[in-house]
Write a protein that holds these residues in place. Structure first.
Motif, PDB file in Angstrom:
ATOM      1  N   ARG A  37      69.081  36.843 -31.172  1.00 53.84           N
ATOM      2  CA  ARG A  37      70.012  36.857 -30.404  1.00 53.84           C
ATOM      3  C   ARG A  37      71.104  34.606 -30.583  1.00 53.84           C
ATOM      4  O   ARG A  37      72.148  34.897 -30.494  1.00 53.84           O
ATOM      5  CB  ARG A  37      69.885  37.586 -28.682  1.00 53.84           C
ATOM      6  CG  ARG A  37      70.029  38.629 -28.850  1.00 53.84           C
ATOM      7  CD  ARG A  37      69.266  39.375 -27.288  1.00 53.84           C
ATOM      8  NE  ARG A  37      68.526  37.898 -26.693  1.00 53.84           N
ATOM      9  CZ  ARG A  37      67.845  37.375 -25.202  1.00 53.84           C
ATOM     10  NH1 ARG A  37      68.466  37.984 -25.038  1.00 53.84           N
ATOM     11  NH2 ARG A  37      67.101  37.302 -24.997  1.00 53.84           N
ATOM     12  N   ALA A  87      72.256  36.107 -23.078  1.00 59.30           N
ATOM     13  CA  ALA A  87      71.445  36.575 -22.643  1.00 59.30           C
ATOM     14  C   ALA A  87      71.699  37.992 -21.493  1.00 59.30           C
ATOM     15  O   ALA A  87      70.996  37.597 -21.015  1.00 59.30           O
ATOM     16  CB  ALA A  87      70.106  35.820 -22.174  1.00 59.30           C
ATOM     17  N   CYS A  88      72.606  38.274 -22.072  1.00 60.38           N
ATOM     18  CA  CYS A  88      73.558  39.580 -21.427  1.00 60.38           C
ATOM     19  C   CYS A  88      72.837  41.014 -21.580  1.00 60.38           C
ATOM     20  O   CYS A  88      73.104  42.078 -21.035  1.00 60.38           O
ATOM     21  CB  CYS A  88      75.221  39.975 -21.386  1.00 60.38           C
ATOM     22  SG  CYS A  88      75.638  39.755 -22.891  1.00 60.38           S
ATOM     23  N   ASN A  89      71.932  40.930 -23.219  1.00 62.28           N
ATOM     24  CA  ASN A  89      72.132  42.292 -23.651  1.00 62.28           C
ATOM     25  C   ASN A  89      73.132  43.024 -24.091  1.00 62.28           C
ATOM     26  O   ASN A  89      73.010  44.710 -24.146  1.00 62.28           O
ATOM     27  CB  ASN A  89      70.773  42.695 -22.917  1.00 62.28           C
ATOM     28  CG  ASN A  89      69.573  41.705 -22.969  1.00 62.28           C
ATOM     29  OD1 ASN A  89      69.294  40.560 -23.733  1.00 62.28           O
ATOM     30  ND2 ASN A  89      68.765  42.032 -22.445  1.00 62.28           N
ATOM     31  N   CYS A 136      74.017  32.106 -26.717  1.00 64.77           N
ATOM     32  CA  CYS A 136      73.614  33.158 -26.464  1.00 64.77           C
ATOM     33  C   CYS A 136      73.475  33.284 -25.227  1.00 64.77           C
ATOM     34  O   CYS A 136      72.813  32.570 -24.740  1.00 64.77           O
ATOM     35  CB  CYS A 136      72.715  33.917 -26.576  1.00 64.77           C
ATOM     36  SG  CYS A 136      71.811  35.315 -26.074  1.00 64.77           S
ATOM     37  N   CYS A 168      74.369  43.506 -26.706  1.00 68.67           N
ATOM     38  CA  CYS A 168      74.381  43.708 -28.148  1.00 68.67           C
ATOM     39  C   CYS A 168      73.220  45.121 -28.244  1.00 68.67           C
ATOM     40  O   CYS A 168      73.464  45.995 -29.061  1.00 68.67           O
ATOM     41  CB  CYS A 168      73.526  42.879 -29.083  1.00 68.67           C
ATOM     42  SG  CYS A 168      72.109  41.153 -27.836  1.00 68.67           S
ATOM     43  N   ILE A 177      73.434  36.181 -33.267  1.00 66.94           N
ATOM     44  CA  ILE A 177      74.101  36.639 -33.034  1.00 66.94           C
ATOM     45  C   ILE A 177      74.830  36.039 -32.689  1.00 66.94           C
ATOM     46  O   ILE A 177      76.101  36.655 -33.178  1.00 66.94           O
ATOM     47  CB  ILE A 177      73.287  38.260 -32.282  1.00 66.94           C
ATOM     48  CG1 ILE A 177      72.195  38.975 -32.434  1.00 66.94           C
ATOM     49  CG2 ILE A 177      74.633  38.755 -31.891  1.00 66.94           C
ATOM     50  CD1 ILE A 177      71.714  40.347 -31.882  1.00 66.94           C
ATOM     51  N   ALA A 178      75.103  35.544 -31.563  1.00 62.33           N
ATOM     52  CA  ALA A 178      76.054  34.677 -31.104  1.00 62.33           C
ATOM     53  C   ALA A 178      76.419  33.604 -31.815  1.00 62.33           C
ATOM     54  O   ALA A 178      77.791  33.121 -31.768  1.00 62.33           O
ATOM     55  CB  ALA A 178      75.313  34.177 -29.568  1.00 62.33           C
ATOM     56  N   CYS A 212      79.084  40.865 -30.447  1.00 56.72           N
ATOM     57  CA  CYS A 212      78.561  40.406 -29.113  1.00 56.72           C
ATOM     58  C   CYS A 212      78.849  39.924 -28.086  1.00 56.72           C
ATOM     59  O   CYS A 212      80.413  39.869 -28.255  1.00 56.72           O
ATOM     60  CB  CYS A 212      78.053  39.084 -29.775  1.00 56.72           C
ATOM     61  SG  CYS A 212      77.395  37.459 -29.232  1.00 56.72           S
ATOM     62  N   TYR A 213      78.913  40.077 -26.783  1.00 57.32           N
ATOM     63  CA  TYR A 213      79.558  38.885 -25.507  1.00 57.32           C
ATOM     64  C   TYR A 213      80.855  38.322 -25.778  1.00 57.32           C
ATOM     65  O   TYR A 213      81.638  38.060 -25.247  1.00 57.32           O
ATOM     66  CB  TYR A 213      78.788  38.916 -24.097  1.00 57.32           C
ATOM     67  CG  TYR A 213      78.923  39.293 -22.829  1.00 57.32           C
ATOM     68  CD1 TYR A 213      79.458  40.583 -22.241  1.00 57.32           C
ATOM     69  CD2 TYR A 213      79.055  37.755 -22.466  1.00 57.32           C
ATOM     70  CE1 TYR A 213      80.254  40.572 -21.515  1.00 57.32           C
ATOM     71  CE2 TYR A 213      79.071  38.387 -20.919  1.00 57.32           C
ATOM     72  CZ  TYR A 213      79.887  39.411 -20.426  1.00 57.32           C
ATOM     73  OH  TYR A 213      79.953  39.206 -19.165  1.00 57.32           O
ATOM     74  N   ILE A 214      80.142  37.119 -26.364  1.00 58.78           N
ATOM     75  CA  ILE A 214      80.699  36.055 -26.376  1.00 58.78           C
ATOM     76  C   ILE A 214      80.886  35.512 -28.018  1.00 58.78           C
ATOM     77  O   ILE A 214      81.387  33.884 -28.062  1.00 58.78           O
ATOM     78  CB  ILE A 214      79.876  34.596 -25.433  1.00 58.78           C
ATOM     79  CG1 ILE A 214      78.597  34.705 -25.761  1.00 58.78           C
ATOM     80  CG2 ILE A 214      80.352  34.595 -23.580  1.00 58.78           C
ATOM     81  CD1 ILE A 214      77.940  34.162 -26.724  1.00 58.78           C
TER      82      ILE A 214
HETATM   83  S1  SF4 Z   1      75.788  40.235 -26.612  1.00 60.99           S
HETATM   84 FE1  SF4 Z   1      74.563  39.018 -25.347  1.00 60.99          FE
HETATM   85  S2  SF4 Z   1      72.764  39.193 -25.384  1.00 60.99           S
HETATM   86 FE2  SF4 Z   1      73.476  40.123 -26.974  1.00 60.99          FE
HETATM   87  S3  SF4 Z   1      73.658  38.191 -29.194  1.00 60.99           S
HETATM   88 FE3  SF4 Z   1      75.590  38.143 -27.643  1.00 60.99          FE
HETATM   89  S4  SF4 Z   1      75.758  36.590 -25.256  1.00 60.99           S
HETATM   90 FE4  SF4 Z   1      72.923  37.455 -26.754  1.00 60.99          FE
END
Ligand code: SF4
Ligand SMILES: Cc1cc2nc3c(=O)[nH]c(=O)nc-3n(C[C@H](O)[C@H](O)[C@H](O)COP(=O)(O)O)c2cc1C
Length: 662
Positions: free
Chosen positions: A337, A362-364, A360, A366, A340-341, A378-380
């Protein structure tokens, strides 16, 4: 002599001096890996539903390959059976036929174009599979306990042998596609882990029984895959070190460590140490789990085998893996993750640009997207899964097209918009009446269960604002007069939401604002009602309950945490219960008095709730300044909670999109 694919010399980079153990080589099998960094296999649902690779996935992988600066870069696990029982995700790549080789080769080539080592992963999703068909396959037909997964058929002895051969054939295709390292995924409830676990393997033939028997399918796969890979392509396996399935008689730790030893005996060249199943009742990687929490499992694994141990799982910063490698408790730092972020995460570490990392949180989200058959986002990180689309990346404005941009509000929406617009060449001024940037995230980060990590988002944005020359005016309230005086070309309203008390409440002394409560600036009584059952209300309710208050959460949404993604929401539901917070969803507050409120349920019941204070967390859009800007005829955008109160992700994504558009 060990084989070297690409020469890398890190000696002149600041990160190599700060984290010397991350940037030193390691031999895996017969391959010399120049550093200790690995992008772990990650499904992204970006491929065709037929299993063919898309350009989107190739570009997604190219960015991650650039990020590992010469280390290991793994593509997502592929499924290997034409019946698609092993397919766990609608956009999962396939390798059950030679026709898939050209697409797979594009990924290997993209990884090599960045001088990184290309990893191929074999992943029959077993219990978590059969996403496009009615029934899945496994060692035994043990019923599912999560409703989203399909019923299981027990594989016949011949089908097990066929499955072993499918792994071997797919590995051969991976080799032909040009991959340099082979990996078998035996984690989180996928097929290999189903064979290994006494929870899901009740077989009586040679593939079941005691732990040795349950390892037999894995052993045959490792041996067969090694044969097609030859001496120069290392073969590794991801294995659960703790299943966290005690409640259903999963493997005890000694059995798990035995699987490590058997894998080593069978010829595995490394093990990636994982933990937990989709079905585990404990959380493993969400924000409420402290970073570095699981490193002791890598240490224990190293005490049981001699081959290198790799591990990910909430290792979001380089210090912990660097120190663990130095202590001899880990060999390679895996990341999923974090990259990913921020695909460039380890590259920024190497280049001494850690403050430019978008961490990241860590909101999950993804993962939640994958399980809902949606392409990963991705959230951010607004560019995640859009790497192939140049429209998603900032382009300089043409000469003479530069604008002066006034952004009102230095929260996550405003800051995101600011640096993107500045990067494109605009002259950007951000104003905030507070003396500190961060907006409501400053308060949101005070909620318990890891929310202080949310501040990494604004920390990154502040760095980027500095980098691109954004002018930040703190302690300055924007008024219609200031707008008229400055008369910018564009105004972006990122002013945050307006907090809305219950209609019956009005302006009472026992009514307090959620931000004051989260900041700890205001005292509340022993019995508290929190009005608003979205994330801000949940955060405040949990904070107060942990301080010993008797808390009731009341809100209009049908479920609490409507704005939290399902892969994290279940954590909040547990914490609300554990902390004794009483929750009334789909409800209104129709009366507020000094000693309590009256809650009206969706079906018309009136319930009195005694309380000393009412915390207002419900929000609505912010209309402030809109008319003033429109009256001046200035181009205007409204973003983040000021537009519609939502969450951090919407703030960041809104800000980014408008930053690209101005
Ligand atoms: S969606 Fe959330 S958990 Fe997944 S990589 Fe992005 S910030 Fe991290
Ligand atoms: C979106 C997503 C997709 C994943 N896909 C795979 C996969 O294809 N194969 C695999 O072995 N693990 C997969 N994993 C597990 C990760 O590789 C990794 O082990 C896990 O996320 C913990 O590491 P982290 O804390 O760095 O994210 C996936 C995880 C996520 C979040």
């Amino acid at each position: 002599m060990a084989k070297t694919l690409f020469e890398w010399d890190y000696s002149s980079y600041p990160g190599a001096a700060s984290y010397p153990h991350l940037f030193k080589p390691i031999q895996i099998g017969n391959l010399l890996v120049p550093n200790r960094i690995k992008y772990a296999a990650t499904e992204d649902n970006l491929n065709e539903h037929t299993g063919f690779i898309t350009g989107a996935d190739v570009e997604y992988m190219r960015r991650r390959a650039e990020g590992v600066v010469g280390g290991l870069c793994f593509m997502q696990g592929v499924y290997m059976d034409p019946a698609r029982k092993g397919q766990g995700y609608v956009g999962q790549a396939a390798a059950w036929d030679d026709k898939f080789i050209p697409g797979l080769k594009e990924i290997a080539d993209a990884i090599h174009s960045e001088r990184a080592i290309a990893g191929f992963q074999l992943m029959d999703c077993g219990r978590v599979g059969a996403v496009e068909v009615e029934r899945g396959h496994g060692p035994s037909g043990v019923p599912q306990r999560l409703r989203i997964f399909k019923p299981m058929d027990e594989m016949t002895n011949a089908e097990v042998k066929e499955m072993v051969q499918q792994h071997v054939d797919a590995a051969r295709r991976g080799v032909e596609a040009g991959f340099d390292v082979m990996e078998i995924s035996g984690i989180v409830g996928y097929l290999i882990s189903n064979f290994l676990s006494r929870y899901t393997n009740r077989r009586t033939d040679e593939y079941g029984g005691d732990i040795r028997g349950r390892c037999q399918a894995m052993v045959e796969i490792i041996q067969g895959v090694k044969d097609v890979c030859g001496p120069d392509i290392p073969v590794g396996i991801r294995l659960c070190s703790e299943e966290l399935l005690d409640d259903v008689r999963g493997n005890p730790p000694e059995d798990s460590m035995m699987t490590y030893q058997v894998a080593e005996e069978a010829g595995a060249d490394y093990i990636s140490c994982t933990l937990g199943w989709q079905e585990s009742i404990y959380p493993v990687i969400s924000r409420d789990i402290p970073q570095g929490n699981w490193l002791h499992l890598a240490k224990r694994a190293k005490e049981h085998v001699k081959i290198p141990i790799q591990m990910a799982y909430r290792l979001f910063t380089p210090d912990r893996p660097n120190a663990a490698i130095e202590r001899g408790e880990l060999d390679m730092w895996e990341m999923c993750r974090s990259m990913i972020a921020d695909p460039q995460m380890p590259k920024k570490v190497l280049e001494g640009r850690e403050d430019e990392i978008r961490h990241c949180v860590a909101c999950n989200l993804c993962l939640a997207r994958l399980f809902r058959d949606a392409p990963m986002t991705c959230y951010i990180n607004p560019t995640c899964a859009h790497e192939h689309d140049e429209k998603f990346f900032p382009k300089k404005v043409a000469d003479g097209e530069e604008k002066t941009v006034m952004i009102v509000g230095a929260g996550p929406a405003g800051l995101e918009c600011a640096y993107v617009a500045a990067q494109r060449g605009h002259e950007v001024h951000v104003y905030d009446k507070r003396g500190e940037p961060g907006g409501t995230l400053l308060e949101a980060s005070k909620a318990p269960y890891g929310d202080e990590e949310l501040l990494t988002c604004t920390a990154y944005q502040k760095t980027m604002c500095e980098k691109y020359g954004v002018n930040v005016h703190l302690g300055t309230e924007v008024t219609p007069e200031l707008i008229e005086e400055e008369f910018p070309d564009t105004v972006v309203l990122a002013t945050g939401p307006v907090y809305e008390p219950p209609a019956a409440g009005g302006d009472r002394e026992n009514m307090v604002n959620v931000l004051d409560v989260l900041r700890g600036d205001i005292a509340v009584g022993e019995r508290v009602v929190v009005w608003g059952n979205r994330k801000p209300g949940i955060g405040a309710a949990l904070k107060l309950a942990k301080e010993g208050k008797k808390v009731t959460l009341v809100g209009k949404e049908r479920t609490a945490g409507f704005d939290v993604n399902p892969s994290f929401k279940w954590r909040y539901m547990i914490y609300l219960r554990q902390n004794g917070v009483k929750v009334y969803n789909d409800c209104d507050i129709v009366e507020v008095a000094d000693g309590g409120v009256v809650v009206k349920t969706y079906d018309g019941y009136h319930i009195p709730v005694a309380c000393d204070s009412v915390v207002v967390s419900d929000r609505k859009a912010n209309e402030d300044l809109k008319q003033a800007v429109q009256g001046e005829g200035i181009e205007m955008f409204v973003i983040g909670d000021a537009l519609v109160p939502r969450n951090l992700s919407s703030a960041v994504h809104d800000g980014y999109r408008i930053g690209l558009r101005i």
